[in-house]
Design an enzyme around this catalytic site. Structure first.
Site, PDB file in Angstrom:
ATOM      1  N   LYS A 228       0.821  -1.208   0.000  1.00  0.00           N
ATOM      2  CA  LYS A 228       0.000   0.000   0.000  1.00  0.00           C
ATOM      3  C   LYS A 228       0.858   1.262   0.000  1.00  0.00           C
ATOM      4  O   LYS A 228       2.055   1.234   0.290  1.00  0.00           O
ATOM      5  CB  LYS A 228      -0.986  -0.035   1.164  1.00  0.00           C
ATOM      6  CG  LYS A 228      -2.067  -1.084   0.908  1.00  0.00           C
ATOM      7  CD  LYS A 228      -3.197  -1.063   1.902  1.00  0.00           C
ATOM      8  CE  LYS A 228      -4.279  -2.045   1.456  1.00  0.00           C
ATOM      9  NZ  LYS A 228      -5.344  -2.195   2.465  1.00  0.00           N
ATOM     10  N   ARG A 266      -2.990 -10.486   4.723  1.00  0.00           N
ATOM     11  CA  ARG A 266      -3.335 -10.589   3.299  1.00  0.00           C
ATOM     12  C   ARG A 266      -2.208  -9.948   2.504  1.00  0.00           C
ATOM     13  O   ARG A 266      -1.962  -8.749   2.625  1.00  0.00           O
ATOM     14  CB  ARG A 266      -4.668  -9.873   3.045  1.00  0.00           C
ATOM     15  CG  ARG A 266      -5.158  -9.894   1.598  1.00  0.00           C
ATOM     16  CD  ARG A 266      -6.465  -9.112   1.492  1.00  0.00           C
ATOM     17  NE  ARG A 266      -7.021  -9.167   0.154  1.00  0.00           N
ATOM     18  CZ  ARG A 266      -6.706  -8.343  -0.841  1.00  0.00           C
ATOM     19  NH1 ARG A 266      -5.824  -7.371  -0.643  1.00  0.00           N
ATOM     20  NH2 ARG A 266      -7.272  -8.457  -2.030  1.00  0.00           N
TER      21      ARG A 266
END
Length: 285
Positions: A228, A266
């Site tokens: 991210k 994840r």
């Protein structure tokens, strides 16, 4: 203080339940426009081969998404989402590979469950589709409920908090109450603080530093930090636009959150996080 707290949702298959350790969830985006790997696996055969590779590297579960939730992403129709994900889920189910569906749409969740997924990962936590909670209640599958404030096109404008950890916990609790009111068993709910969704980099780090506080909700915790934007500072060289350069930072976060009792991480780079999880779990045990 580090936590040895570890919880699993009800409804996991026996192989996942018996692991009794942090799960490594491999990301499979069957999309043309996901921020990290869009277009790489939106062919069914490519998606299957990549899933096999992730399982061989240590993934416990493959999370399949047919709609990008990157900042600014355009919505797609449910029909298009189904065309992308159902063939992949069906093939992986035949191979005995456990899967979850990354969707905000109740119709997609229904068809994915029928095709064999074992968990629904809803980044909107039920706020996008009012029928989602009723679907989860009916089919009684584990449900990842993420903190969410709005669609991808507007979420950056919603990243305003006075105390991000307290407010995210409060808003998650409200979403949990709505889910249980709709009939979802609380013991099937997994919470995700939503790193990167309506959060600034500073907010993401504050949440991670205080991850133990999320155990106040007494539910399994799911972390999706992989590649991210807030990890961009750790790329090498620093101005690199290759999101894969964020994998080492992701691996470090995986190791850190295992020490704090999370249910699952994840990740895109399964190999790195699988090793990190094993080492952290060994030290923790």
């Amino acid at each position: 203080m580090k936590s040895n707290h570890f919880k699993q949702p009800a409804g996991l298959n026996s192989n996942l339940k018996n692991k009794n350790a942090c799960l490594v969830v491999g990301v499979l985006n069957v999309t043309p426009d996901s921020f990290s790997d869009g277009g790489q696996f939106n062919n069914t055969s490519q998606a299957i081969e990549h899933s096999k590779k992730m399982i061989s590297q240590g993934a416990d579960l493959i999370d399949i998404g047919g709609e990008s939730t990157r900042p600014g992403a355009e919505r797609i129709s449910v029909t298009e989402e189904l065309e992308r994900v159902i063939p992949v889920i069906s093939e992986l189910t035949k191979l005995g590979i456990p899967t979850s569906i990354d969707t905000m749409n109740s119709q997609t969740a229904v068809e994915a469950i029928k095709a064999g997924v074992q968990m629904v990962n809803d980044v909107s936590g039920g706020l996008n589709d009012e029928k989602m909670h009723h679907v989860i209640s009916k089919y009684e599958v584990p449900y990842v409920l993420m903190h969410w404030r709005g669609q991808s096109k507007v979420m950056d404008d919603l990243a305003t908090y006075k105390d991000v950890v307290t407010e995210v916990i409060q808003e998650l609790n409200q979403q949990i109450n709505e889910a249980t009111a709709a009939g979802i068993s609380r013991n099937r709910i997994v919470i995700d603080p939503g790193l990167g969704f309506a959060k600034s980099p500073e907010h993401n780090w504050e949440i991670l530093k205080n991850i133990n506080r999320f155990h106040e909700l007494e539910l399994p915790i799911y972390i999706g930090a992989s590649r991210k934007r807030f990890l961009a500072d750790f790329s090498y060289p620093k101005d690199s636009q290759d999101t894969k350069d964020r994998d080492m930072a992701t691996t470090a976060i995986s190791s850190y959150v295992v020490e704090h009792g999370v249910f699952a991480v994840r990740v895109h780079d399964v190999a790195g996080s699988a090793i990190a999880v094993k080492v952290a779990q060994k030290l923790k045990d």
